[in-house]
Design a protein around this motif. Structure first.
Motif, PDB file in Angstrom:
ATOM      1  N   ASP A 100       8.983  32.358 -25.610  1.00 59.03           N
ATOM      2  CA  ASP A 100       8.415  33.184 -26.671  1.00 59.03           C
ATOM      3  C   ASP A 100       7.850  34.500 -26.145  1.00 59.03           C
ATOM      4  O   ASP A 100       8.108  35.572 -26.698  1.00 59.03           O
ATOM      5  N   GLY A 101       7.034  34.417 -25.089  1.00 58.75           N
ATOM      6  CA  GLY A 101       6.442  35.631 -24.558  1.00 58.75           C
ATOM      7  C   GLY A 101       7.464  36.599 -24.008  1.00 58.75           C
ATOM      8  O   GLY A 101       7.289  37.822 -24.070  1.00 58.75           O
ATOM      9  N   LEU A 102       8.553  36.058 -23.468  1.00 52.16           N
ATOM     10  CA  LEU A 102       9.591  36.921 -22.898  1.00 52.16           C
ATOM     11  C   LEU A 102      10.292  37.751 -23.964  1.00 52.16           C
ATOM     12  O   LEU A 102      10.740  38.869 -23.694  1.00 52.16           O
ATOM     13  N   ARG A 103      10.382  37.232 -25.169  1.00 49.06           N
ATOM     14  CA  ARG A 103      11.101  37.949 -26.231  1.00 49.06           C
ATOM     15  C   ARG A 103      10.371  39.217 -26.671  1.00 49.06           C
ATOM     16  O   ARG A 103      10.964  40.063 -27.331  1.00 49.06           O
ATOM     17  N   ALA A 104       9.108  39.331 -26.286  1.00 51.09           N
ATOM     18  CA  ALA A 104       8.401  40.585 -26.569  1.00 51.09           C
ATOM     19  C   ALA A 104       8.851  41.698 -25.631  1.00 51.09           C
ATOM     20  O   ALA A 104       8.649  42.874 -25.912  1.00 51.09           O
ATOM     21  N   TRP A 105       9.499  41.326 -24.522  1.00 48.99           N
ATOM     22  CA  TRP A 105       9.940  42.298 -23.528  1.00 48.99           C
ATOM     23  C   TRP A 105      11.451  42.493 -23.509  1.00 48.99           C
ATOM     24  O   TRP A 105      11.941  43.524 -23.066  1.00 48.99           O
ATOM     25  N   PHE A 106      12.199  41.480 -23.982  1.00 58.05           N
ATOM     26  CA  PHE A 106      13.661  41.524 -23.900  1.00 58.05           C
ATOM     27  C   PHE A 106      14.292  41.246 -25.268  1.00 58.05           C
ATOM     28  O   PHE A 106      13.737  40.499 -26.083  1.00 58.05           O
ATOM     29  N   THR A 107      15.465  41.803 -25.485  1.00 58.48           N
ATOM     30  CA  THR A 107      16.173  41.577 -26.749  1.00 58.48           C
ATOM     31  C   THR A 107      16.893  40.237 -26.763  1.00 58.48           C
ATOM     32  O   THR A 107      17.167  39.689 -27.840  1.00 58.48           O
ATOM     33  N   GLU A 108      17.213  39.699 -25.584  1.00 58.46           N
ATOM     34  CA  GLU A 108      17.935  38.418 -25.509  1.00 58.46           C
ATOM     35  C   GLU A 108      17.338  37.566 -24.395  1.00 58.46           C
ATOM     36  O   GLU A 108      17.159  38.028 -23.265  1.00 58.46           O
ATOM     37  N   VAL A 109      17.006  36.333 -24.718  1.00 58.31           N
ATOM     38  CA  VAL A 109      16.474  35.391 -23.731  1.00 58.31           C
ATOM     39  C   VAL A 109      17.183  34.056 -23.946  1.00 58.31           C
ATOM     40  O   VAL A 109      17.097  33.469 -25.035  1.00 58.31           O
ATOM     41  N   ILE A 110      17.910  33.594 -22.934  1.00 55.82           N
ATOM     42  CA  ILE A 110      18.625  32.314 -23.043  1.00 55.82           C
ATOM     43  C   ILE A 110      18.279  31.434 -21.855  1.00 55.82           C
ATOM     44  O   ILE A 110      18.050  31.919 -20.748  1.00 55.82           O
ATOM     45  N   GLU A 111      18.236  30.139 -22.097  1.00 55.15           N
ATOM     46  CA  GLU A 111      18.035  29.201 -20.991  1.00 55.15           C
ATOM     47  C   GLU A 111      19.364  29.013 -20.274  1.00 55.15           C
ATOM     48  O   GLU A 111      20.369  28.636 -20.888  1.00 55.15           O
ATOM     49  N   ALA A 112      19.346  29.251 -18.958  1.00 56.70           N
ATOM     50  CA  ALA A 112      20.583  29.212 -18.183  1.00 56.70           C
ATOM     51  C   ALA A 112      20.602  28.104 -17.145  1.00 56.70           C
ATOM     52  O   ALA A 112      21.613  27.923 -16.448  1.00 56.70           O
ATOM     53  N   GLY A 113      19.528  27.353 -17.023  1.00 52.33           N
ATOM     54  CA  GLY A 113      19.497  26.280 -16.037  1.00 52.33           C
ATOM     55  C   GLY A 113      18.121  25.654 -15.970  1.00 52.33           C
ATOM     56  O   GLY A 113      17.199  26.034 -16.713  1.00 52.33           O
ATOM     57  N   ARG A 114      18.018  24.680 -15.059  1.00 54.92           N
ATOM     58  CA  ARG A 114      16.745  23.999 -14.829  1.00 54.92           C
ATOM     59  C   ARG A 114      16.519  23.869 -13.327  1.00 54.92           C
ATOM     60  O   ARG A 114      17.461  23.752 -12.558  1.00 54.92           O
TER      61      ARG A 114
END
Length: 513
Positions: free
Chosen positions: A461-475
């Motif tokens: 959630d917090g990252l979306r204030a800085w970036f237009t796209e945020v996806i989980e790519a791994g663990r």
């Protein structure tokens, strides 16, 4: 038991009408300290770096008179060790192993000044060697390791001053506290406790003594470089202290701080240091030392009320333990002596065994029981850092070539950034940045870095204030079943920076990581 005057050099004898003479000299505590140092060195290479050690290595690459959360001493030690033997964990931890051995000798020396005989001095050394704070501080390179040495050295000088009446020992106290203030502000807490103890229990005349005032001046003079750095940077250490008081750190919180008093040495040692506290407060022959008991009471009250970490006052608990061995040995020699002595030996054996399992890397890393990590948070933070870097590298390799070439890594804390600085280059990873503590001052991503691998954020959630796209790519997969701060956490790929890094770094990233 307490030694006689014949056991003591004339220079060691107490002033007339003062406390009993110091106990006889014995080499046994030095032997116990040497054995402990050897054990710590033999185990230093097991598991891996602690997150703080990885941070110290990064701070060592940016040497300065101060940092957001510490002084320059430990980063300088880390830099020296990594210069002598780059990437060698045993060399990095060698100073701490010797500090552990020195702490054992200092605790026994304090007991000797209080009149402990050879058996009691050896008992004090063994209790110190098996204590949680000495084993933890002796295993990892940490600011706690240095604090342990500083507080005990200062306490020994105070005890010598109170024992002999020679106030020139205050210079040694001031030197120890001053050097400690180049590590952390905590020696100032000890200074407050010692002054409060003298005000409450006396002798108050010491507070006007020229040598005591000179010792305070030495401490203040040595603290100037770090204090000046803090002043010119807006005293960021106060923000760190507020964060700790708010519970945003391990071993912090008022309830935890109070409970830790009964665990940090060992639950098995509580009767001994309690006996020491009572004896310092009530024994007529120890009236000269009464301020030490009050110093601990004042310091622990400040720690609990302020919400500090519960181990801050642990070196003073070792001072109480040094005092407690005298009545403990006296107790063991009365009445059913064999049964009492067997009980004490059993307690020490249980203390040593439990401390070794909980605080040292004696168990295989892939078989580390959950209760060990639950009891000792730091154990989990020394496992899985190469595998952590592998997990981030897998996400980086999966990026399209054009994005891979311009991607950077953003981590949630300094340990993750330190791990990627240590293990990332061999895996082809780009530089890792973090807004955590002094990491924020070591540089921010380039203005055009619009593809970012983010690790250490459990929620996007917090990252979306800085970036237009945020996806989980791994663990993160550390390939062992250990419950630490990183294992199983998501790794995100963020694209499309909404504003330049220069606009968000200090105001948002630095405070939001």
């Amino acid at each position: 038991m307490a030694g006689t005057v014949a056991d003591v050099d004339r220079s060691e004898a107490a002033p007339p009408g003062g406390p009993p003479p110091a106990g006889p000299r014995t080499a046994a505590p030095l032997a116990v300290g040497a054995v402990l140092t050897a054990v710590l060195l033999s185990l230093a290479g097991r598991y891996g770096y602690h997150r703080d050690e990885l941070y110290f290595l990064l701070c060592g690459r940016h040497l300065d008179w101060g940092y957001v959360d510490q002084g320059p001493l430990v980063p300088a030690l880390a830099r020296l060790a990594d210069t002598i033997a780059p990437g060698n964990l045993v060399v990095l931890r060698t100073p701490s192993a010797f500090i552990g051995g020195a702490a054992v000798a200092l605790v026994a020396a304090i007991a000797r000044q209080l009149g402990a005989g050879r058996v009691a001095q050896t008992a004090a050394a063994v209790l110190a060697a098996a204590s949680g704070i000495v084993l933890a501080g002796g295993h990892l390179l940490s600011t706690t390791s240095v604090d342990l040495l500083v507080w005990l050295a200062a306490a020994l000088c105070v005890v010598r001053m109170l024992h002999t009446g020679d106030t020139r020992w205050a210079l040694g106290t001031g030197l120890a506290l001053g050097l400690g203030l180049l590590n952390k502000p905590l020696p100032a807490l000890l200074g407050v406790g010692l002054v409060a103890g003298l005000l409450i229990a006396g002798p108050r005349r010491l507070l006007r003594d020229r040598w005591v005032l000179a010792g305070a001046g030495v401490a203040a003079l040595l603290a100037v470089p770090y204090a000046a750095w803090q002043a010119t940077h807006g005293f960021p250490q106060l923000d760190v202290a507020a964060s700790i008081a708010g519970g945003d750190s391990s071993y912090s919180g008022r309830v935890d701080a109070l409970v830790l008093q009964f665990l940090i040495i060992s639950p098995f040692a509580v009767p001994v240091w309690t006996a020491g506290l009572v004896a310092l407060l009530r024994r007529p022959s120890w009236a000269a030392y009464r301020s030490l008991a009050w110093a601990w009471l004042v310091v622990v009250a400040i720690v609990v009320v302020a919400g500090g970490k519960g181990y801050y006052d642990a070196p003073l608990l070792l001072v109480l333990t040094a005092a407690g061995v005298v009545p403990a040995v006296e107790w063991a020699r009365r009445g059913a002596a064999r049964a009492r002595q067997a009980l004490l030996v059993a307690a020490v054996v249980l203390m040593a065994a439990s401390s070794a399992v909980l605080l040292l890397p004696t168990l295989p890393a892939d078989r580390l029981s959950g209760f060990v990590v639950a009891a000792n948070y730091d154990a989990g933070e020394t496992i899985g850092w190469p595998e952590f870097a592998d997990s981030v590298a897998a996400v980086h390799r999966a990026l399209p070539p054009a994005e891979r070439d311009r991607a950077v890594v953003l981590t949630g804390n300094y340990g993750e950034a330190g791990a990627l600085a240590r293990y990332g280059p061999a895996r082809g990873l780009p530089r890792a940045y973090s807004g955590h503590n002094s990491m924020a001052t070591f540089g921010r991503p380039p203005e055009d870095a619009d593809v970012v691998i983010v690790v250490g954020w459990s929620r996007p959630d917090g990252l979306r204030a800085w970036f237009t796209e945020v996806i989980e790519a791994g663990r993160v997969d550390q390939r062992v079943d250990v419950d630490n701060d990183e294992n199983g956490e998501p790794i995100f790929v963020a694209r499309g920076l909404r504003r330049p890094w220069s606009q968000i770094w200090d105001t948002e990233v630095r405070h939001g990581s």
